[in-house]
Design an enzyme around this catalytic site. Structure first.
Site, PDB file in Angstrom:
ATOM      1  N   HIS A 298       0.476  10.368   5.195  1.00 36.00           N
ATOM      2  CA  HIS A 298       1.717  10.848   5.808  1.00 36.00           C
ATOM      3  C   HIS A 298       2.109  12.248   5.359  1.00 36.00           C
ATOM      4  O   HIS A 298       3.258  12.662   5.546  1.00 36.00           O
ATOM      5  CB  HIS A 298       2.849   9.864   5.518  1.00 36.00           C
ATOM      6  CG  HIS A 298       2.625   8.506   6.100  1.00 36.00           C
ATOM      7  ND1 HIS A 298       2.317   8.304   7.422  1.00 36.00           N
ATOM      8  CD2 HIS A 298       2.658   7.264   5.530  1.00 36.00           C
ATOM      9  CE1 HIS A 298       2.168   7.013   7.656  1.00 36.00           C
ATOM     10  NE2 HIS A 298       2.366   6.359   6.521  1.00 36.00           N
TER      11      HIS A 298
ATOM     12  N   HIS B 101      -1.315   4.970   0.102  1.00 31.66           N
ATOM     13  CA  HIS B 101      -1.753   5.775   1.249  1.00 31.66           C
ATOM     14  C   HIS B 101      -0.745   6.858   1.622  1.00 31.66           C
ATOM     15  O   HIS B 101      -1.094   7.837   2.278  1.00 31.66           O
ATOM     16  CB  HIS B 101      -1.996   4.879   2.474  1.00 31.66           C
ATOM     17  CG  HIS B 101      -0.749   4.507   3.216  1.00 31.66           C
ATOM     18  ND1 HIS B 101       0.173   3.599   2.731  1.00 31.66           N
ATOM     19  CD2 HIS B 101      -0.255   4.929   4.421  1.00 31.66           C
ATOM     20  CE1 HIS B 101       1.161   3.479   3.596  1.00 31.66           C
ATOM     21  NE2 HIS B 101       0.938   4.280   4.625  1.00 31.66           N
TER      22      HIS B 101
ATOM     23  N   ASP C  26       0.818  -1.217   0.000  1.00 32.66           N
ATOM     24  CA  ASP C  26       0.000   0.000   0.000  1.00 32.66           C
ATOM     25  C   ASP C  26       0.851   1.266   0.000  1.00 32.66           C
ATOM     26  O   ASP C  26       0.924   1.993   0.991  1.00 32.66           O
ATOM     27  CB  ASP C  26      -0.953  -0.001   1.197  1.00 32.66           C
ATOM     28  CG  ASP C  26      -2.022   1.076   1.089  1.00 32.66           C
ATOM     29  OD1 ASP C  26      -1.923   1.921   0.189  1.00 32.66           O
ATOM     30  OD2 ASP C  26      -2.955   1.071   1.912  1.00 32.66           O
TER      31      ASP C  26
END
Length: 431
Positions: free
Chosen positions: A218, A213, A210
């Site tokens: 972040h 994401h 992943d």
């Protein structure tokens, strides 16, 4: 609880079209089957050899929910056995790590060797009058142990394939972090432990593939480190690769993850080493050493090749895990570089880390929202990257273009379903 002998969880997955049933994250019967058919069957990471360097060194950990002791024997062999006394079942060793000559249960004083062998019991003559007393049957139950370039794995399944077969060609990728220097690797002393209220598969699948994401989840953490958000152009050269359910998603940017540790010296150190790594491993793997990437070795051992943050997601029921985290470094790195890696991992991927808090909150809510009855009926979509399989020598395995992809997650759940549905290893397809 479903009958494990006839469990077919493939009906909960439509991986060809990218759909996953949420029941796999909360059903207690599925979880119990996972303990039996995944955690008691697969090769699980239990230690790095540097943690048990000399005879008598030991640490305690878990294989699934089974507590185990990992110990270096007097003959320098590595032993893994249950941390549960064969007399009344009490935990034999409560220390996290240390050095010992033997292990003694504090309930009745039964003692066991560094190989788990039964040594003695107080007033043993009383037992020796019993016709059923057999010291050879009273040792702590042992697991099979094999290693790969410093990493120690164990399995309780006598019929499991060799570790070499279990890893397959995925070792080509593992060598990016395990064999880019003559001196090999070591774990920095210490282990960060924390608890998260999520299903173990949620973080495992996050690390298996992943990358999608990162620019969103972040963004704030990256701004704190770099003064800007995460930049991952969807059209830069990047891939996902999977073999036997193990997955590595990666770019070829060289230092993207390493830069997130927050030390320019680490970036400069890696760039200075790139020609030597290229001579050892080839140009492609040299560009992967510090790159934006993440990895999961099926089922629950994950790491960030650029950060060198290594972690195990120990299941504690369907809705909770105990996370163990270490920093791994090249043994031959300068001491100040090792210290920067240690501090960098704590700054980013520890319970108070600027990136860990982002992930932990998401993983917990992704698990806990499944408590709703209607929510449980809605399937989850894993269709990103369908039709993206490609070939790009020298990368082995099942390769897919673009690290923004769900291909590795689909492969992870295909392996998961194959193991849960199989009565034995002979029924588990490779791939």
């Amino acid at each position: 609880m479903p009958d494990h002998a006839d469990m077919n969880v493939h009906r909960l997955l439509d991986l060809d079209n990218g759909w996953v049933d949420r029941r796999i994250f909360f059903d207690r019967g599925i979880y119990e089957a996972e303990l039996e058919r995944i955690f008691a069957r697969c090769w699980l990471f239990v230690a790095h050899e540097s943690q048990i360097a000399v005879p008598g060194d030991f640490l305690t950990t878990y294989m699934g929910e089974d507590a185990v002791i990992v110990a270096r024997g007097r003959d320098r062999s590595i032993n893994v056995f249950l941390n549960s006394c064969s007399h009344r079942g009490n935990r034999v060793c409560f220390a996290e790590a240390g050095r010992a000559r033997s292990f003694v249960c504090n309930y009745h004083g039964w003692s066991f060797g560094l190989d788990g062998r039964f040594l003695a019991a107080p007033q043993q003559a009383l037992y020796e009058r019993c016709s059923s007393f057999d010291p050879n049957r009273l040792g702590l139950h042992r697991a099979r142990v094999e290693t790969y370039k410093g990493l120690v794995f164990a399995t309780f399944d006598p019929d499991a394939p060799s570790l070499a077969d279990y890893l397959g060609d995925f070792t080509w990728y593992l060598d990016v972090v395990l064999d880019n220097d003559d001196g090999g690797t070591e774990f920095v002393e210490g282990c960060i432990k924390s608890r998260l209220k999520c299903n173990w598969k949620v973080p495992a699948e996050n690390f298996v593939g992943d990358a999608y994401h990162a620019p969103w989840t972040h963004d704030s953490g990256a701004r704190a480190v770099f003064g800007r958000g995460v930049w991952m152009a969807p059209d830069h050269e990047s891939y996902q690769a999977n073999i036997n359910g193990h997955g590595w998603e990666f770019g070829l940017d060289g230092v993207g993850n390493a830069a997130a540790l927050g030390y320019r010296e680490i970036v400069e150190h890696l760039r200075s080493r790139e020609p030597a790594v290229a001579a050892r491993l080839g140009n492609e793997r040299a560009r992967m050493v510090g790159a934006l990437s993440s990895v999961t070795l099926f089922p629950n051992f994950s790491f960030l090749p650029g950060h060198l943050a290594f972690r195990v997601w120990h299941p504690k029921g369907p809705h909770e895990i105990e996370l163990h985290t270490w920093s791994m470094i090249n043994r031959g790195d300068p001491e100040h570089i090792k210290e920067m890696y240690r501090k960098g991992v704590m700054r980013t991927f520890s319970p108070a880390g600027i990136l860990e808090m982002d992930d932990g909150e998401n993983w917990e809510h992704a698990t806990q929202t499944n408590a709703g009855f209607v929510t449980r009926t809605r399937k989850l979509y894993y269709g990103l990257g369908q039709g993206s399989q490609c070939e790009r020598p020298p990368f082995p395995g099942n390769l897919f273009a673009n690290q923004f992809n769900d291909a590795n997650q689909r492969a992870f759940y295909r392996r998961w379903a194959n193991l849960l549905s199989a009565k034995g290893w002979a029924d588990v397809p490779a791939g």
